[in-house]
Write an enzyme that holds these catalytic residues in place. Sequence first.
Site, mmCIF file in Angstrom:
data_model
loop_
_atom_site.group_PDB
_atom_site.id
_atom_site.type_symbol
_atom_site.label_atom_id
_atom_site.label_comp_id
_atom_site.label_asym_id
_atom_site.label_seq_id
_atom_site.Cartn_x
_atom_site.Cartn_y
_atom_site.Cartn_z
ATOM 1 N N LYS A 52 23.305 -96.152 18.917
ATOM 2 C CA LYS A 52 21.848 -96.089 18.755
ATOM 3 C C LYS A 52 21.168 -97.205 19.540
ATOM 4 O O LYS A 52 20.130 -96.989 20.183
ATOM 5 C CB LYS A 52 21.480 -96.177 17.271
ATOM 6 C CG LYS A 52 21.838 -94.925 16.478
ATOM 7 C CD LYS A 52 21.755 -95.175 14.981
ATOM 8 C CE LYS A 52 22.241 -93.957 14.209
ATOM 9 N NZ LYS A 52 22.394 -94.210 12.759
ATOM 10 N N GLN A 96 21.809 -97.796 7.735
ATOM 11 C CA GLN A 96 22.996 -97.020 8.070
ATOM 12 C C GLN A 96 23.824 -96.737 6.818
ATOM 13 O O GLN A 96 24.169 -97.647 6.063
ATOM 14 C CB GLN A 96 23.848 -97.779 9.099
ATOM 15 C CG GLN A 96 25.066 -97.029 9.575
ATOM 16 C CD GLN A 96 24.714 -95.783 10.370
ATOM 17 O OE1 GLN A 96 23.864 -95.821 11.251
ATOM 18 N NE2 GLN A 96 25.380 -94.694 10.070
ATOM 19 N N ASP A 119 14.523 -91.801 9.516
ATOM 20 C CA ASP A 119 15.523 -90.780 9.185
ATOM 21 C C ASP A 119 14.917 -89.580 8.469
ATOM 22 O O ASP A 119 15.547 -88.525 8.376
ATOM 23 C CB ASP A 119 16.624 -91.393 8.301
ATOM 24 C CG ASP A 119 17.887 -91.722 9.090
ATOM 25 O OD1 ASP A 119 18.090 -91.109 10.165
ATOM 26 O OD2 ASP A 119 18.668 -92.571 8.637
#
Length: 288
Positions: A52, A96, A119
Amino acid sequence: MGKIIDGKLVAQHYTAEMKREVEALGSNHIVPTLAVIIVGEDDASKIYVRNKHRRAEGIGIHSINIRMPEETTQLALLERIDLLNSDPEVDGILVQLPLPEHINAQEVLNRINPDKDVDGFHPVNVGRLWSNNAQIVPSTPFGIMKMLAFYGVDPAGKQAVIIGRSTIVGRPMAAMLLNANATVTIAHSQTKNLRMLSQQADILVVAVGQSRFIKAEDIKPGAVVIDVGMNRDENHKLSGDVDFEAVIQKADLVTPVPGGVGPMTITMLMQQTINIAKRRALHAIQNK
């Protein structure tokens, strides 16, 4: 024989667009910024975070990686999220997963400001999606919608079947296809007559986590088949939830594994960071 949906090609197309968007934001002194928190030493998580970071920097997005030790308390993690929530120059916040067992992941996700929840997992964003008023959505189904559009597949009026009901893929995928005017069925481990349903699908999205679960006889001729699976077969080779070699003989379009859905997930994460930064820029202009 069907065509391959090339996720890498689609990702490259949107990446080029994003670079232009970032340049335009830069002219207004706005740098899209993504903060990623990783707790602990999970090897897979480290790889994802590193990928990422590289993608963000390559596009021109400022990427902040925050590493916290395995023994981090839930309170300490929530306090760190609060700092990022209050930072006006941070656009997107991502924690994460998985988190260490002593931390309640849902409480952590709920703490993120919904407008920075890149997200799309916060209940507010879930509600916005299902009410057809989405601002931020989960990246994997968002990427699938972008792939369908790139290949000229309009879901309107089509029968869409999703196999898998996870909150990351199956459920948001259903909402997005429904919002695009498809007729949607969600199937799962308790579904009876699954093959009968999958054989009716104009668009079939498979996210079950079982290698080569869908065979050629399970699909309708000319279907569009989207394989979200990432498995290891008996030879430890990466494989999807779809028997690709057999299904491509019967389908119109099929995503491969690897090289299908995967490249689009991180791409759409970056796109949504940019979209949040655009809203920040618009807000700044309106308040001048």
